[in-house]
Design an enzyme around this catalytic site. Structure first.
Site, PDB file in Angstrom:
ATOM      1  N   SER A 279      37.301 -12.299  46.661  1.00 16.67           N
ATOM      2  CA  SER A 279      36.151 -11.414  46.533  1.00 16.67           C
ATOM      3  C   SER A 279      36.268 -10.184  47.437  1.00 16.67           C
ATOM      4  CB  SER A 279      34.874 -12.216  46.812  1.00 16.67           C
ATOM      5  OG  SER A 279      33.731 -11.507  46.425  1.00 16.67           O
ATOM      6  N   ASP A 290      46.688  -0.191  47.197  1.00 21.64           N
ATOM      7  CA  ASP A 290      46.690   0.918  46.240  1.00 21.64           C
ATOM      8  C   ASP A 290      46.977   2.248  46.907  1.00 21.64           C
ATOM      9  OD1 ASP A 290      46.101  -0.889  44.280  1.00 21.64           O
ATOM     10  OD2 ASP A 290      44.208   0.031  43.666  1.00 21.64           O
ATOM     11  N   LYS A 304      38.909 -13.395  42.498  1.00 21.34           N
ATOM     12  CA  LYS A 304      37.467 -13.335  42.206  1.00 21.34           C
ATOM     13  C   LYS A 304      37.032 -11.877  42.229  1.00 21.34           C
ATOM     14  CE  LYS A 304      32.857 -14.778  43.681  1.00 21.34           C
ATOM     15  NZ  LYS A 304      32.281 -13.415  43.668  1.00 21.34           N
TER      16      LYS A 304
END
Length: 521
Positions: A279, A290, A304
């Site tokens: 999460s 990224d 999740k």
């Protein structure tokens, strides 16, 4: 969040209203006319669970009686006695008391056995750890009477205390490792005070000469998203995107960007993740990957990526309804595939182990999907969690059946407490640095551990014992240190024998790897 009465959804009012009235009518007939007495409330809870089970694995209903306990996990403090205990043979034994807490002030000591709390028996009562914790917790200022057995006393002792407000830290104390320039900070969850706790630990390490940082998100199940994004902003410069969400309703679409000058935006950073990082922890790890801001070390994260909205219900319960999905800055969906069968979803981590993913990078399986590219052109994938840049296999010994059973039965803590009680005087004469450098767990102690395990019904297994011996020695040394010197001493010893951390330290100090993977192209 709200407590408004039922109103059909404007896009499909007839179907919503018909379903609501049909359930109300059927439940009324059952409650009034069924041949046997029924628990209407229990039936409703069952129906709600079945209803939500058709949606996704993370939409849940929390009954009113459970809300405080569930919410406490993400609060920065709680009311209680300040006791850490271990269960062995249906006996709860104090491992440590929280410094400055009510239990310490009242004179409770490591090794004390909890016989009774108030009028409730603990010893031999077959209570769970959670049930004992509930007995020890209670409103601040409320009285708690404990009856304890102390090994040095012939009769049980009555101890009375008033519960107090206790810290519930989500960030472990930071430490400088090896060359005293590489720092280590572990975040266990993203709770109310996580951002402030992290900033305090980072500032303390910077005052000591911090040059490189390892951030540990292993086992972090997530928590408050805004705490994770604030933390990401400490590492990501400029106004780059951190995460975005997309849902059916426009109100659940959001984009979060970096916007403050953080305290660690340019310096070397490595992040530890594993299959239990979930999460909000995945949001942070994904954003850092990224933007090529950090190298990720470990194993693929849980997967999740569903956003739950808490909705307070009129009867005091809470509905946590999935309203959107998380996406990393380049557009990766974090959520792993799921269907209506929650049992299959819950078995997914076991299946990773069965097909070898936790032991070999070549066995990593993610759902097929498009490739994405990081800021500097590296290829990354979505479709189920975040795959790290550097794979480290899971320690098979620590997850072996023999080692796991010793842990679950409380044998390791129990033997360490026994050893501490017998050698308290000698340990008091050693500074922790001396203990860390010279203390060794001998074969005699391992034999004693086997005898302790036999008391819990665990048969000797010499082959498994030999295989697990190095890990058992380190764990016993850490548990003894916890009783003698405190929890941070135990963590320091465990860090020395942590292969994933050792790999992270190698990576964060490897300037060639940093330049090759994170440098401008």
């Amino acid at each position: 969040m709200g407590t408004n009465p039922f109103r059909p959804h404007t896009e499909n009012p007839d179907a919503t209203a018909r379903g609501y009235l049909r359930y109300k009518e059927i439940l009324t007939y059952i409650d009034r006319d069924y041949v046997d007495s029924v628990d209407a409330d229990g039936l409703t809870n069952y129906a709600v669970a079945q209803l939500l089970g058709k949606l996704d694995p993370h939409s849940v209903y929390i009954p009113a009686k459970d809300r405080d306990q569930v919410d406490a996990f993400l609060q920065s403090s709680f009311d209680g006695a300040g006791v850490d205990f271990n269960f062995f043979r249906d006996t709860a034994t104090v491992i440590a008391t929280l410094p400055g807490g009510p239990a310490e002030a009242a004179g409770l000591l490591p090794g004390d056995q909890l016989l009774r709390a108030g009028t409730q028996s603990i010893a031999g009562a077959h209570l769970s750890t959670a049930q004992v914790m509930q007995l020890l917790r209670g409103p601040r200022g409320s009285a708690l009477s404990l009856l304890v057995a102390r090994p040095t006393q012939p009769q049980p002792l009555a101890i009375r205390l008033n519960r107090g407000r206790l810290p519930n830290n989500s960030v472990e104390p930071g430490a400088l490792l090896d060359d005293s320039q590489t720092g280590y900070i572990k975040i266990n969850r993203f709770a109310a005070n996580t951002y402030e706790e992290f900033k305090a630990q980072l500032a303390d390490l910077q005052r000591q000469g911090l040059k490189r940082l390892v951030l540990d998100l292993r086992g972090n199940p997530g928590g408050y998203l805004d705490r994770a994004t604030r933390l990401a902003d400490e590492f990501i410069a400029g106004s780059r995107k951190i995460v975005y969400t997309a849902g059916k309703e426009e109100q659940y679409n959001s984009q979060t960007y970096a916007h403050v000058a953080g305290d660690w935006e340019q310096q070397p950073l490595v992040v530890l993740v594993d299959e239990n990082s979930a999460s909000a922890a995945e949001v942070l790890a994904g954003a850092l990957q990224d933007h090529d801001r950090a190298l990720l070390v470990g194993r693929r994260t849980f997967g999740k990526g569903l956003v739950q909205q808490p909705i307070a219900l009129q009867e005091g319960g809470e509905l946590r309804l999935t309203v959107a999905r998380y996406y990393t800055p380049v557009g990766r969906c974090i959520q792993k595939p799921y269907g209506p069968d929650r049992a299959s979803y819950n078995r997914e981590l076991t299946e990773r182990q069965q097909h070898g993913e936790l032991n070999s990078a070549d066995s990593v399986r993610v759902a097929p999907g498009p490739q994405f590219r990081t800021d500097h052109g590296r290829v990354v994938y979505g479709g189920g969690g975040i795959t790290p840049d550097v794979f480290v296999a899971r320690d098979t010994v620590l997850h072996s059946a023999y080692y796991t059973r010793l842990q679950n039965l409380g044998v390791l803590h129990a033997y360490a407490l026994t050893f501490y009680q017998r050698h308290k005087t000698e340990l008091a004469g050693l500074r922790f640095a001396q203990y860390q450098a010279v203390f060794r767990v001998t074969d005699t102690e391992l034999d004693g551990l086997v005898r302790q395990a036999a008391l819990a019904g665990m048969r000797p297994n010499p082959v498994a014992l030999r295989r697990c011996a190095p890990a058992l020695r380190n764990c016993l040394k850490a548990n003894i240190a916890r009783s003698a010197y405190g929890p941070e001493a135990a963590r320091a010893i465990l860090r020395e024998d942590d292969p994933e951390l050792q790999q992270a330290l190698h990576v964060v100090q490897d300037s060639t790897a940093q330049l090759a993977l994170l440098g401008d192209k």
